[in-house]
Design an enzyme around this catalytic site. Structure first.
Site, mmCIF file in Angstrom:
data_model
loop_
_atom_site.group_PDB
_atom_site.id
_atom_site.type_symbol
_atom_site.label_atom_id
_atom_site.label_comp_id
_atom_site.label_asym_id
_atom_site.label_seq_id
_atom_site.Cartn_x
_atom_site.Cartn_y
_atom_site.Cartn_z
ATOM 1 N N SER A 156 -3.687 -1.785 -5.286
ATOM 2 C CA SER A 156 -4.163 -1.287 -6.586
ATOM 3 C C SER A 156 -3.673 0.121 -6.954
ATOM 4 O O SER A 156 -3.910 1.089 -6.211
ATOM 5 C CB SER A 156 -5.696 -1.305 -6.564
ATOM 6 N N ASN A 157 -3.042 0.217 -8.111
ATOM 7 C CA ASN A 157 -2.661 1.537 -8.636
ATOM 8 C C ASN A 157 -3.892 2.325 -9.060
ATOM 9 O O ASN A 157 -3.932 3.551 -8.967
ATOM 10 C CB ASN A 157 -1.766 1.380 -9.866
#
Ligand SMILES: Cc1ncc(COP(=O)(O)O)c(C=O)c1O
Length: 325
Positions: free
Chosen positions: A83-84
């Site tokens: 996840s960014n």
């Protein structure tokens, strides 16, 4: 004590920050041949770890955290192993000295997981839950149960920084794109913003923030159906000058067919900017396709948002290296 400039990035004036972002006119053959001007909006360059659309989505949540009566709590949020959003939240926590917790979908991957290693290195606590449970991430009952499991009540930020606060921050991004377009084109009918969509939070915020003369095109990076579009439409309201380019997913979320990676490498070499495979490569691929199909009149001005996510390149690093040689 956090570095004052970083603190300002996270808690300062968002429109002022947005106004400093560079719009890089691309020397891009596909655009030149069609007679359209493409400007890559370099939100990826805001900060090494807290860049792209993340800052716009997190900004309001962080303000709400500081205004809350319990601002010594950890901030917790949801995401996958790459996840960014969690990456940006971990960076924000590290910069601001706030404890952060990631609730992660599924089990810890058996092999290398560079994003997870980075989250831990930035001081984020990781908590893995089953995929079944993860589906309930927007239910209050799950948040209550997680507070107990984690041993303390948390300040919860929805997955991806979504929700009204995320949308509001992204309106600032939309307004800033509009201001730029107004400067470069007096003609209202040829101004576009193009961007990648995951949850659609950034897109709906941008559509709500741009002026009435700008058309916004979203490229969902996953296969989407009627429910997805209905949710976006509900978050948008009155503005109807938007459209989703639904064929841009290249096989689905986090699917990287060879033609996409080849396009990514060729485009990076041509325009001199790094892309990420999950979002911005698919966005530019769809834009190139639409330009070739003659969807933009000659003389159009198009802002393509570089929404960051470069840490995600590591998931395809090996394939990219093979294509680069
Ligand atoms: C690099 C990048 N671009 C675009 C998006 C899409 O944002 P959203 O989920 O708000 O649609 C994301 C997800 O946050 C992202 O990490």
């Amino acid at each position: 004590m956090p570095n004052p400039s970083l603190l300002n990035l996270l808690t300062g004036d968002l429109p002022q920050l947005a106004a400093t972002v560079q719009h890089q006119r691309l020397n891009w053959r596909v655009a030149d041949e069609a007679g359209v001007a493409v400007y890559l909006r370099r939100d990826d360059a805001i900060h090494a770890k807290l860049s792209g659309n993340k800052l716009y989505k997190l900004h309001g949540h962080l303000q709400a955290y500081f205004e809350s009566a319990h601002s010594k709590q950890p901030i917790a949020s949801f995401g996958g192993a790459y996840s960014n959003h969690l990456y940006a939240l971990a960076a924000a926590g590290q910069i601001l000295g706030i404890p952060t917790i990631a609730v992660i979908r599924g089990e810890r991957p058996k092999g290398a997981a560079p994003t997870l290693d980075d989250l831990e290195a930035m001081g984020m606590r990781l908590h893995f839950i089953s995929r079944e449970r993860y589906k309930l991430r927007n239910d209050q009952a799950l948040l209550m149960a997680l507070n107990l499991e984690l041993g303390e009540p948390c300040f919860w930020v929805p997955e991806g920084g979504a929700g009204l606060l995320g949308n509001t921050g992204c309106q600032v991004l939309g307004a800033s794109c509009s201001e730029f377009l107004q400067r470069v084109t007096p003609n209202e009918s040829d101004a576009y913003v193009v961007m990648a969509c995951g949850t659609g939070t950034t897109f709906s915020g941008v559509v709500n923030g741009v002026g009435p003369s700008v058309q916004v095109l979203g490229v969902p990076v996953l296969k989407v159906g009627g429910e997805y579009k209905a949710e976006i439409a509900a978050a948008i309201g009155a503005n109807t000058r938007w459209k989703l380019l639904e064929d841009g997913h290249c096989g689905g979320y986090a699917k990287f067919p060879e033609y996409l990676l080849k396009f990514m490498v060729e485009t990076e070499l041509e325009v001199g900017v790094q892309l990420d495979p999950v979002y911005t490569a698919k966005m530019l691929y769809s834009l190139a396709t639409a330009i070739k199909q003659g969807k933009f009149a000659r003389g159009s001005h198009i802002v393509a948002i570089h929404s960051g996510g470069l840490q995600g390149r590591r998931s395809v690093e090996k394939q990219l290296m093979e294509l680069y040689v």
